[in-house]
Design an enzyme around this catalytic site. Sequence first.
Site: not given
Length: 385
Positions: A176, A294
């Site tokens: 991320e 995710e």
Amino acid sequence: MLFGSLAALLSLTSTVLGKIIYAGINESGGEFGVFAPGQKGFGLPGRFGVDFAFINKSTIDIFVDQEKINFFRVTFLMERMVPVQFGLGSRFNETYFNEYADAINYITRTKGAYALIDPHNYMRFNDPSQQPFSGSVIGNTSDPTAATTAQFGQFWHELARRFATNPKVVFGINNEPHDMPTELILQNNQAAINGIRQAGAPQLILAPGNGFTGGHSWNQTTGAGDAPSSDFINKFVDPLHNTAIDVHEKLMTRNNADIDFSGSHDECTQPGPSNLAGLTTWLQQNKLKAVVSEFGGGNNQNCFQFIDDMLSYLSANDVYIGWSIWAAGPIWGDNSPCCGPDTGSLEPGNVNDMGQPNAFQTVWKQAIRPNIPKNLKRNGVSSLN
């Protein structure tokens, strides 16, 4: 010789399988024990089995033997793998590496599943005390404390060298990235790809974008005007053509006026199919594949339906080759890693904060288990097919 033999095996695995060939779960815990605002260095290096841990082997047994999944994303913290005093590069904390490698080898060599190596660092290094916002952005030349892009490449060269003989490893470049120039993410991604391939490792690589690598914002500016991921992340070069895009897609927001995609809320209001439509078109145009590594949803019928809709969408679009839900892990206890405080984790045998069934008994049973493909990839070098 090793690189050649694994690369040859990679070409032999290009048989026709289902569109989704990796299906599984995140194993979170290797990044635990460092969150302490104002206390830089807290919890480093930490105590294995107390402050952090990677997997419960009995959990892996359940997911592989009973649930029949084949994919585990296993988190670790870069500041533990490469202590800050060493500087980012090829000098590792061998104790931490060996503990991590034991988890990866159990998943891959003992159980025969695939393991996604996940440096859970938001493309930052040197201070995880307030993740995801603390630490210096890797490659930020205006920050004298920041690790360089070249150092990031050296780190990946060393890590890949250590796993080059394990065909069932997947390399996730970083968790991320956000609030940084998208051009810099491309540069860091390329440095990682170069380091991995120069180490003789032919396995699948997952490259992230900006904006927490969110699929819903792939074609949008994020942060303080950072360019869309779609403008740059297709420009990487992999000599083996074995790199896919790493995508995260949370389905929850607090309410319709607070669209933060954080995954911390219990109601699902963000439909995966429509939010991923722009990314899907971009993947098709650029002849790229993606893994949604995710996502999550709360313990309610609303989220069960949203998860089912998204996984059905991924299966129907052959640019997507895998997914893994957030999250199981050995240290969650009755806490909830996503999707509202009462959902609980996906760790079998645990309960939620009210002593009631956790997400493994609810979310997994209702929304994940029915969507696990029967023809997952079981053999060969990790690859796009």
